[in-house]
Design a protein around this motif. Structure first.
Motif, PDB file in Angstrom:
ATOM      1  N   PRO A  18       1.231  -0.975   0.096  1.00 45.14           N
ATOM      2  CA  PRO A  18       0.153   0.126   0.429  1.00 45.14           C
ATOM      3  C   PRO A  18       0.721   1.276   0.388  1.00 45.14           C
ATOM      4  O   PRO A  18       0.382   2.188  -0.585  1.00 45.14           O
ATOM      5  CB  PRO A  18      -0.609  -0.483   1.284  1.00 45.14           C
ATOM      6  N   GLU A  19       2.080   1.137   0.879  1.00 45.36           N
ATOM      7  CA  GLU A  19       2.384   2.932   0.710  1.00 45.36           C
ATOM      8  C   GLU A  19       3.327   2.884  -0.495  1.00 45.36           C
ATOM      9  O   GLU A  19       3.371   4.038  -0.941  1.00 45.36           O
ATOM     10  CB  GLU A  19       3.782   2.127   1.948  1.00 45.36           C
ATOM     11  N   ARG A  20       4.785   2.058  -1.628  1.00 42.62           N
ATOM     12  CA  ARG A  20       4.813   2.112  -1.838  1.00 42.62           C
ATOM     13  C   ARG A  20       3.507   2.597  -3.488  1.00 42.62           C
ATOM     14  O   ARG A  20       4.105   2.878  -4.234  1.00 42.62           O
ATOM     15  CB  ARG A  20       5.527   1.067  -2.905  1.00 42.62           C
ATOM     16  N   CYS A  21       3.199   1.505  -3.489  1.00 42.26           N
ATOM     17  CA  CYS A  21       1.743   2.312  -4.488  1.00 42.26           C
ATOM     18  C   CYS A  21       1.002   3.226  -4.340  1.00 42.26           C
ATOM     19  O   CYS A  21       0.455   3.743  -5.652  1.00 42.26           O
ATOM     20  CB  CYS A  21       0.554   0.423  -3.980  1.00 42.26           C
ATOM     21  N   ARG A  22       0.935   3.890  -3.227  1.00 45.30           N
ATOM     22  CA  ARG A  22      -0.096   5.487  -2.828  1.00 45.30           C
ATOM     23  C   ARG A  22       1.269   6.757  -3.439  1.00 45.30           C
ATOM     24  O   ARG A  22       1.575   7.298  -4.080  1.00 45.30           O
ATOM     25  CB  ARG A  22       0.377   6.110  -1.204  1.00 45.30           C
ATOM     26  N   VAL A  73       1.364   6.459  -7.298  1.00 44.86           N
ATOM     27  CA  VAL A  73      -0.223   7.585  -7.908  1.00 44.86           C
ATOM     28  C   VAL A  73       0.450   8.334  -7.483  1.00 44.86           C
ATOM     29  O   VAL A  73      -0.055   9.694  -8.446  1.00 44.86           O
ATOM     30  CB  VAL A  73      -1.356   6.889  -6.500  1.00 44.86           C
ATOM     31  N   GLU A  74       1.058   8.805  -6.363  1.00 44.97           N
ATOM     32  CA  GLU A  74       1.120  10.078  -6.160  1.00 44.97           C
ATOM     33  C   GLU A  74       1.637  10.838  -7.045  1.00 44.97           C
ATOM     34  O   GLU A  74       1.772  12.030  -7.784  1.00 44.97           O
ATOM     35  CB  GLU A  74       1.787  10.266  -5.047  1.00 44.97           C
ATOM     36  N   GLU A 129      -6.472   7.582  -6.757  1.00 47.67           N
ATOM     37  CA  GLU A 129      -6.537   7.584  -5.335  1.00 47.67           C
ATOM     38  C   GLU A 129      -7.991   6.839  -4.107  1.00 47.67           C
ATOM     39  O   GLU A 129      -7.228   6.339  -3.309  1.00 47.67           O
ATOM     40  CB  GLU A 129      -6.640   9.018  -4.788  1.00 47.67           C
ATOM     41  N   THR A 136      -8.115   1.288  -4.389  1.00 49.14           N
ATOM     42  CA  THR A 136      -7.038  -0.214  -3.391  1.00 49.14           C
ATOM     43  C   THR A 136      -5.721  -0.478  -4.034  1.00 49.14           C
ATOM     44  O   THR A 136      -5.731  -0.252  -5.311  1.00 49.14           O
ATOM     45  CB  THR A 136      -7.827  -0.930  -2.494  1.00 49.14           C
ATOM     46  N   SER A 137      -4.797  -0.928  -3.572  1.00 46.56           N
ATOM     47  CA  SER A 137      -3.124  -1.082  -3.800  1.00 46.56           C
ATOM     48  C   SER A 137      -4.052  -2.348  -4.536  1.00 46.56           C
ATOM     49  O   SER A 137      -2.988  -2.765  -6.265  1.00 46.56           O
ATOM     50  CB  SER A 137      -2.473  -1.070  -3.021  1.00 46.56           C
ATOM     51  N   ASP A 168      -0.216  19.998  -0.398  1.00 46.25           N
ATOM     52  CA  ASP A 168       1.211  18.910  -1.223  1.00 46.25           C
ATOM     53  C   ASP A 168       1.899  18.147  -1.712  1.00 46.25           C
ATOM     54  O   ASP A 168       2.838  17.852  -1.195  1.00 46.25           O
ATOM     55  CB  ASP A 168      -0.138  18.178  -2.268  1.00 46.25           C
ATOM     56  N   ARG A 194       7.363  13.476   1.684  1.00 48.16           N
ATOM     57  CA  ARG A 194       7.678  11.780   1.448  1.00 48.16           C
ATOM     58  C   ARG A 194       9.017  11.339   0.674  1.00 48.16           C
ATOM     59  O   ARG A 194       9.581  10.436   1.000  1.00 48.16           O
ATOM     60  CB  ARG A 194       6.287  11.740   1.081  1.00 48.16           C
TER      61      ARG A 194
END
Length: 750
Positions: A28-32, A35-36, A44, A47-48, A110, A117
């Motif tokens: 989930p973290e890498r996927c976010r 997307v970012e 957004e 789900t992953s 943002d 991050r």
């Protein structure tokens, strides 16, 4: 189905590019972060798992250092890879254009969070790189290094495999003479490469005695086995990924005085392209049960496939093998009911039907057609035939021109072959007589002998009657068979017109006396033109005298022993090939939108799909999904065209939202009756035929034949070297000497 890149302002897809495409990570973290970085606000909320399943990014959006090529055919990302290369401005040049992938506008908050991050991510990456460097140094210390001898061995093996690849690509026989091992083409190529400066081979063989072979027959056999199995495994991986396949066998091939059956597999690959690939030869020895067991063992035990996933079978048998292959097909269908027995798309239906008749006179006609086809491959014989056509049709130049054009384009394989054969009967006999006379000495003795044999066969009244009976009976199936080799919609409507064909054949059978009278009169007229006596075959008369039976009239004889068996044999074959189960499968082709449109979207595929419910991912929603599929195409926009083939339909991006339709179309595509939409795939049987025509039966090699036919499959020499090193240690001299005689026999038989 092609992969589309999810990045904004990127229009790449897998079918138009050799670039690798990578799934969004499940983490989930890498996927976010992915997307970012994409700046796709619409992603957004997903789900992953959803992103991993349905979205990809192409390699252009990653730093090249993040992309690893683990083999010539596989590209992966490093575990810490993050996409950083994006075009976020080109859409501003055309602000009025609609963009499906809208770019998110970032606020100051943002941007601040992203910087935080990225800073944290960069620190983590530095730490992971240091840890990885330490692990690599430790693993390098633990990993055994190749010695000089091992490196030289690998270079030597690589050179040998390069020679094997050259042999198969150029159709070079392995051995040219049985009298001397030194006459081996393999050894000649070894000599050439060493003289050209191949150090790996020179070092290996510099101490070899003069006039001795460099490579034993056992080693040659091992090299061929490894090369063949490596190439075959590449194709089998695709078959296993696609799951469903059909079994297709070709006509018998002779190796070392033994008959072997070529085995092809038809399947839909991961790019939704229908393929038909040649895999191997299977020994034809034994009865039908032994052959079925051999085929099953080959597909399941050796190739790792499941016969439960076989959805069709076609056997292009000719001559005496026809009856045996029919029995094989029946036995396979008894075990695996969904392995539907059908004609093969590569063979005209009328040719297939005639080949399936087990009567000696019919098989003589079909064998004569094959001999005629082979006889006129050379320009000299073809020129002689055209001269004979001109002489025979002096008063009808238009028809003569038509026959000349027909005889230059595989006329012996066309639906109307018997009509053409009858029209060309006089020119053929005239041509054969001219070649047999050989006044100018242009033709070899073997050619004149073939000409004499073919002319004698054609000038037999029984053969003339058989040709005319076949021509007239198969007239009723010609249009039907022609449609089976046309577009998909033609196949669908042909399946629905079978009743009319069967009605016509039944009408002929019910009035056989009337039809035979006309056909026999036609045969007598042709025989009178060629000055051939009308008579009953000598063999039948001899049997009749031995049995002390009364005389029989010629017309009655040919009715009972030619006309009636042919018409009833054709009727039975049509009933077997187009059974109710087969027709149900073909009627499901209305799932293709173009066919559906021709039916005014009034179709009911679910009524015919019951047999395939276990193949479908969500069979309980089958009726509802088929209904939605019809409604989607019925209410499409005016600018949307209807796909006309299964391949076009499977390429649609939204077909994945109809999982039952998607799977069902892939199953239907494997049916042997449907023509291959990709012409390159259809060349497998043609390449095999070209190899067999160019190499004599004594010099053929099964492994080289398989490799030649599949020369389009990528050859990874390093994989072959690794496999050889794992399978074969260097044999001790005494062991090698003991196995030499057996290996030589195996190499010749292959």
């Amino acid at each position: 189905m092609p992969n589309f890149c999810a990045a904004p302002n990127c229009t790449r897809k897998s079918t138009q590019s050799d670039l690798a495409f990578f799934r969004f990570p499940r983490d989930p973290e890498r996927c976010r972060i992915w997307v970012e970085n994409c700046r796709r606000a619409d992603l957004e909320a997903k789900t992953s798992d959803q992103l991993n399943k349905h979205y990809r990014l192409c390699a252009k959006h990653f730093d090249p250092a993040m992309v690893c090529k683990t083999s010539p055919y596989r590209t992966v990302l490093k575990d810490t890879a993050i996409p950083t290369i994006f075009d976020l401005t080109s859409h501003l040049k055309s602000p009025n254009t609609r963009h499906r992938k809208r770019i998110k506008e970032l606020t100051e908050e943002d941007i601040r969070k992203m910087k935080e991050r990225r800073l944290a991510s960069s620190i983590e990456q530095l730490v992971s790189k240091k840890d990885a460097a330490v692990e690599d140094s430790q693993s390098n210390e633990d990993e055994p290094q190749l010695s000089t001898e091992e490196k030289e061995l690998r270079d030597y093996l690589r050179s040998l495999f390069e020679i094997v690849v050259l042999l198969e690509k150029q159709s070079i026989p392995l051995v040219t003479s049985k009298s001397s091992k030194a006459d081996s083409n393999f050894q000649a190529l070894l000599d050439y490469r060493m003289n050209a400066g191949d150090e790996a081979l020179r070092k290996r063989f510099e101490v070899t005695a003069v006039n001795t072979e460099y490579l034993s027959a056992a080693q040659q056999s091992q090299l061929l086995d490894v090369c063949e199995n490596t190439v075959r495994e590449e194709m089998l991986m695709e078959v296993r990924e696609s799951r469903f396949f059909s079994l297709v066998t070709g006509d018998l091939v002779e190796f070392a005085n033994e008959n072997h059956l070529p085995v092809f597999l038809r399947f839909v690959n991961q790019h939704n392209i229908l393929r038909e690939e040649f895999l191997d030869f299977v020994s034809f020895d034994g009865d039908e049960s032994a052959l079925v067991e051999r085929l099953e063992a080959q597909l399941t035990d050796r190739w790792g496939l499941s016969m439960e996933d076989c959805r069709g079978q076609a056997h292009k048998a000719t001559g005496t093998s026809t009856t045996k292959m029919k029995a094989v097909a029946v036995m396979l269908m008894e075990k695996y009911p969904l392995a539907l027995h059908m004609p093969c798309s590569a063979t005209a239906l009328n040719i297939y039907l005639a080949n399936s008749l087990p009567f000696p006179n019919v098989q003589i006609v079909m064998e004569t057609l094959r001999r005629i086809s082979a006889f006129f491959r050379t320009p000299f014989t073809q020129e002689k035939l055209e001269e004979s056509i001109s002489i025979s049709y002096q008063e009808n130049e238009e028809k003569g021109a038509m026959l000349k054009q027909a005889c230059s384009s595989h006329w012996t394989e066309q639906h109307n072959v018997f009509d053409l054969l009858l029209d060309m009967l006089v020119p053929l006999i005239l041509c054969m007589d001219s070649i047999r006379d050989n006044k100018d000495g242009k033709f070899a003795d073997s050619v004149t002998a073939d000409a004499y044999s073919i002319a004698e066969t054609l000038a037999d009244f029984e053969i003339i009657v058989t040709i005319i009976i076949l021509k007239n009976v198969l007239t009723f199936t010609r249009a039907f068979g022609n449609n089976l080799q046309e577009e998909l919609s033609d196949v669908f409507f042909a399946a629905n017109s079978l009743t009319a064909v069967q009605y016509s054949l039944n009408e002929v059978n019910d009035n056989i006396d009337v039809y035979h009278e006309f056909w026999y009169e036609e045969a007598v007229n042709v025989a009178n033109v060629i000055e051939i006596p009308v008579k009953i075959p000598r063999l039948f008369l001899r049997k009749q005298r031995a049995a002390d039976v009364g005389d029989i009239q010629a017309e009655t004889y040919f009715k009972e022993y030619v006309t009636v068996p042919v018409i009833r044999g054709i009727m039975q074959e049509m009933e077997d090939m187009f059974s109710e189960t087969n027709l149900k499968a073909l009627k499901c082709l209305s799932l293709v939108p173009a066919v559906m449109g021709q039916m005014k979207f009034n179709t009911s595929e679910e009524n015919y799909a019951d047999s395939y419910r276990n193949d479908l991912p969500n069979s309980e929603t089958l009726s509802e999904e088929f209904y939605c599929w019809r409604i989607k195409w019925k209410h499409r926009g005016k600018e949307v065209s209807l796909p006309t083939t299964i391949h076009e339909t499977l390429q649609l991006p939204y077909v994945k939202f109809f999982p039952n339709v998607n799977t069902f179309l892939k199953v239907l595509a494997t049916l042997p009756l449907l023509k291959l939409e990709d012409n390159k795939s259809e060349a497998a049987s043609e390449r095999l035929r070209a190899y067999l025509n160019s190499v004599s039966a004594q010099q053929r090699n099964k492994s080289l034949a398989m490799l030649h036919v599949n020369a389009h499959v990528k050859h990874d020499l390093d994989v072959m070297v690794d496999k050889y090193c794992r399978l074969y240690q260097e044999d001790e001299p005494e062991v090698e000497a003991e196995s030499e005689a057996v290996a030589e026999e195996d190499t010749v038989m292959k």
